[in-house]
Design an enzyme around this catalytic site. Structure first.
Site, mmCIF file in Angstrom:
data_model
loop_
_atom_site.group_PDB
_atom_site.id
_atom_site.type_symbol
_atom_site.label_atom_id
_atom_site.label_comp_id
_atom_site.label_asym_id
_atom_site.label_seq_id
_atom_site.Cartn_x
_atom_site.Cartn_y
_atom_site.Cartn_z
ATOM 1 N N ARG A 35 0.822 -1.211 0.000
ATOM 2 C CA ARG A 35 0.000 0.000 0.000
ATOM 3 C C ARG A 35 0.855 1.260 0.000
ATOM 4 N NH1 ARG A 35 -4.694 -1.524 4.387
ATOM 5 N NH2 ARG A 35 -5.525 -3.313 3.251
ATOM 6 N N CYS A 36 1.851 1.270 -0.836
ATOM 7 C CA CYS A 36 2.824 2.356 -0.894
ATOM 8 C C CYS A 36 2.723 3.022 -2.267
ATOM 9 C CB CYS A 36 4.223 1.758 -0.675
ATOM 10 S SG CYS A 36 5.590 2.917 -0.835
ATOM 11 N N GLY A 37 3.094 4.270 -2.339
ATOM 12 C CA GLY A 37 3.131 4.944 -3.629
ATOM 13 C C GLY A 37 4.109 4.299 -4.594
#
Length: 164
Positions: A35-37
């Site tokens: 769930r990271c950019g």
């Protein structure tokens, strides 16, 4: 002298896996999160794995939840997310800590071997990458913003070098 192949880690399926099974290969060791950019980098990591594994590259993914709670799932959820969304087939490991007193020994060693920007040892964010040569020594450390495809030249140079 310690090298990357001296460590053992638990894989995503819960089995102890000695990194000595990768001895003689070039490693790209990455702390990953779902769930990271930077999560879209999974696609680039998988592409590197598919294009260069036959030449001796092993991409090793280590999920980590130390940065903004961006890897909250358990290993089954992580494995399913990676397979479904990015077709990940490169070796994935169980969730680890990369900083602090609970850091996995491999990551503590990587941090000591190749410091980051301004000489800091700590991992700053998800998708920090370490390139390890065929001899098990750390060649380079790359920031999270460095896209996997930007490493192709360095990977090819490492693959061309015989182990010492």
């Amino acid at each position: 002298m310690t090298v990357a192949y001296d460590f053992t880690a638990t894989d995503i399926d819960g089995h102890q896996r000695p990194l000595s099974e990768f001895a003689g290969q070039v490693l790209l060791v990455v702390n990953v999160a779902s769930r990271c950019g930077f999560t879209p980098q999974y696609a680039g990591l998988e592409q590197l794995w598919r294009e260069r594994s036959g030449q001796g590259l092993a991409v090793l993914g280590f999920p980590c939840d130390q940065f903004g709670h961006q890897e909250p799932g358990d290993e089954a959820a992580i494995r399913d997310f990676c397979a479904l969304n990015f077709g990940v087939t490169f070796p994935m490991f169980a969730k680890v800590e990369v900083n602090g007193p609970g850091a996995h020994p491999l990551w503590a060693w990587l941090r000591r071997e190749k410091r980051g920007l301004l000489g800091t040892g700590a991992i700053k964010w998800n998708f920090t990458k370490f390139l390890v040569g065929r001899d098990g020594r750390v060649l380079a450390r790359y920031a999270p913003r460095t896209r996997p495809e930007a490493l192709l030249g360095a990977i090819d140079r490492a693959l061309a070098r015989p182990p010492r």
